[in-house]
Motif scaffolding. Structure first.
Motif, PDB file in Angstrom:
ATOM      1  N   VAL A 142      28.747   4.054  50.969  1.00 22.46           N
ATOM      2  CA  VAL A 142      28.130   2.736  50.777  1.00 22.46           C
ATOM      3  C   VAL A 142      27.548   2.248  52.103  1.00 22.46           C
ATOM      4  O   VAL A 142      26.411   1.769  52.165  1.00 22.46           O
ATOM      5  N   TRP A 143      28.330   2.419  53.200  1.00 27.68           N
ATOM      6  CA  TRP A 143      27.837   2.005  54.514  1.00 27.68           C
ATOM      7  C   TRP A 143      26.576   2.776  54.895  1.00 27.68           C
ATOM      8  O   TRP A 143      25.607   2.209  55.414  1.00 27.68           O
ATOM      9  N   LEU A 144      26.600   4.059  54.636  1.00 25.16           N
ATOM     10  CA  LEU A 144      25.444   4.904  54.959  1.00 25.16           C
ATOM     11  C   LEU A 144      24.192   4.395  54.232  1.00 25.16           C
ATOM     12  O   LEU A 144      23.110   4.278  54.807  1.00 25.16           O
ATOM     13  N   LEU A 169      20.230   6.561  61.116  1.00 20.60           N
ATOM     14  CA  LEU A 169      21.242   7.464  60.550  1.00 20.60           C
ATOM     15  C   LEU A 169      21.577   8.590  61.527  1.00 20.60           C
ATOM     16  O   LEU A 169      21.421   9.770  61.210  1.00 20.60           O
ATOM     17  N   CYS A 170      22.028   8.213  62.713  1.00 19.97           N
ATOM     18  CA  CYS A 170      22.415   9.204  63.704  1.00 19.97           C
ATOM     19  C   CYS A 170      23.502   8.585  64.588  1.00 19.97           C
ATOM     20  O   CYS A 170      23.606   7.358  64.656  1.00 19.97           O
ATOM     21  N   PRO A 171      24.312   9.432  65.245  1.00 19.61           N
ATOM     22  CA  PRO A 171      25.483   8.892  65.947  1.00 19.61           C
ATOM     23  C   PRO A 171      25.158   7.924  67.085  1.00 19.61           C
ATOM     24  O   PRO A 171      25.997   7.125  67.449  1.00 19.61           O
ATOM     25  N   HIS A 172      23.955   8.001  67.665  1.00 18.39           N
ATOM     26  CA  HIS A 172      23.729   7.050  68.751  1.00 18.39           C
ATOM     27  C   HIS A 172      23.266   5.681  68.249  1.00 18.39           C
ATOM     28  O   HIS A 172      23.106   4.754  69.024  1.00 18.39           O
ATOM     29  N   PHE A 206      24.764   0.065  65.252  1.00 19.22           N
ATOM     30  CA  PHE A 206      25.634  -0.754  64.395  1.00 19.22           C
ATOM     31  C   PHE A 206      26.912   0.013  64.076  1.00 19.22           C
ATOM     32  O   PHE A 206      26.867   1.187  63.710  1.00 19.22           O
ATOM     33  N   LYS A 207      28.044  -0.673  64.224  1.00 21.00           N
ATOM     34  CA  LYS A 207      29.319  -0.025  63.927  1.00 21.00           C
ATOM     35  C   LYS A 207      30.240  -0.936  63.124  1.00 21.00           C
ATOM     36  O   LYS A 207      30.808  -1.881  63.665  1.00 21.00           O
ATOM     37  N   ASP A 212      24.632  -1.909  73.705  1.00 19.28           N
ATOM     38  CA  ASP A 212      24.043  -0.729  73.072  1.00 19.28           C
ATOM     39  C   ASP A 212      24.382  -0.685  71.588  1.00 19.28           C
ATOM     40  O   ASP A 212      23.644  -0.112  70.789  1.00 19.28           O
ATOM     41  N   PHE A 213      25.523  -1.264  71.253  1.00 18.28           N
ATOM     42  CA  PHE A 213      25.988  -1.320  69.869  1.00 18.28           C
ATOM     43  C   PHE A 213      26.529  -2.705  69.595  1.00 18.28           C
ATOM     44  O   PHE A 213      27.081  -3.334  70.500  1.00 18.28           O
TER      45      PHE A 213
END
Ligand SMILES: *[C@@H]1O[C@H](CO)[C@@H](O)[C@H](O)[C@H]1NC(C)=O
Ligand SMILES: *[C@@H]1O[C@H](CO)[C@@H](O)[C@H](O)[C@H]1NC(C)=O
Length: 186
Positions: A134-136, A148-151, A120-121, A82-83
């Motif tokens: 910067v990551w954002l 751009l959301c937690p899932h 992506f994490k 999933d990630f």
């Protein structure tokens, strides 16, 4: 620990209610080009995870080349992650921007091939609110607003929260915009 032990740990964690499982790929398989074996191994974790979300850590600091990072990303996604996550935080090299871009482009390619969005994490060594911006930006540029959301996007950074709190406090209390608080010396 042996694969079967780790699979059993995952099954037990899920049976105990875990909703998120992190696994780490076997670097030897990547470094020796045994991609099918890696796929089979991750598939076994996928089954052990059941409905729990599975994050696959690529340990990019130990994969050697961008090509290996891209292939490992693809294999991890094809096997049902999933990630995909950059690092455990224990390697000598943590999440770096160039390698992260390779992972994000693999995510984009996978989406174009399959229509499936994988998260992506980046993790390890991310300490300041500035770095998180910067990551954002990178995620927005490479993958777009949908990510751009937690899932689909998370930052692994246990020391980041303190800095975000510090910046928020500075802006809320001092009304001085455009300043950046330095951490207190310990
Ligand atoms: C990783 O894969 C190699 C090659 O198949 C194997 O010898 C090794 O035991 C594996 N490591 C783990 C921790 O499973
Ligand atoms: C990688 O991240 C870990 C955990 O945040 C940190 O302890 C370590 O110093 C970092 N290593 C490098 C080379 O930045």
């Amino acid at each position: 620990t042996p694969l079967e032990t780790r699979l059993q740990e995952v099954r037990m964690a899920v049976a105990d209610g875990a909703a998120e499982i992190d696994i780490v790929i076997n670097r030897t398989l990547a470094l020796t080009g045994q991609w099918e074996a890696m796929y089979d191994e991750i598939r076994q974790f996928r089954e052990a995870c059941g409905d729990a979300h599975m994050k696959t850590i690529l340990a990019i600091g130990e994969l050697g080349t961008f090509t290996n990072v891209y292939k490992a990303s693809m294999v991890a996604m094809m096997a049902g992650s999933d990630f995909i996550k950059t690092s455990t935080g224990k390697e000598a090299v943590n999440a770096t921007y160039p390698v992260a871009i390779v992972m994000m482009r693999a995510i984009r390619d996978y989406f174009l091939y399959t229509g499936y969005k994988v998260g992506f994490k980046p993790a390890g060594g991310i300490r300041t609110a500035q770095e998180s911006l910067v990551w954002l930006n990178l995620v927005k540029e490479e993958l777009g607003n949908d990510w751009l959301c937690p899932h689909l996007f998370r930052l692994g950074a246990s020391s980041l929260l303190a800095d975000i709190e510090r910046q928020v406090r500075t802006h809320a209390c001092c009304k001085v915009l455009c300043t950046y608080s330095a951490p207190h010396p310990h």
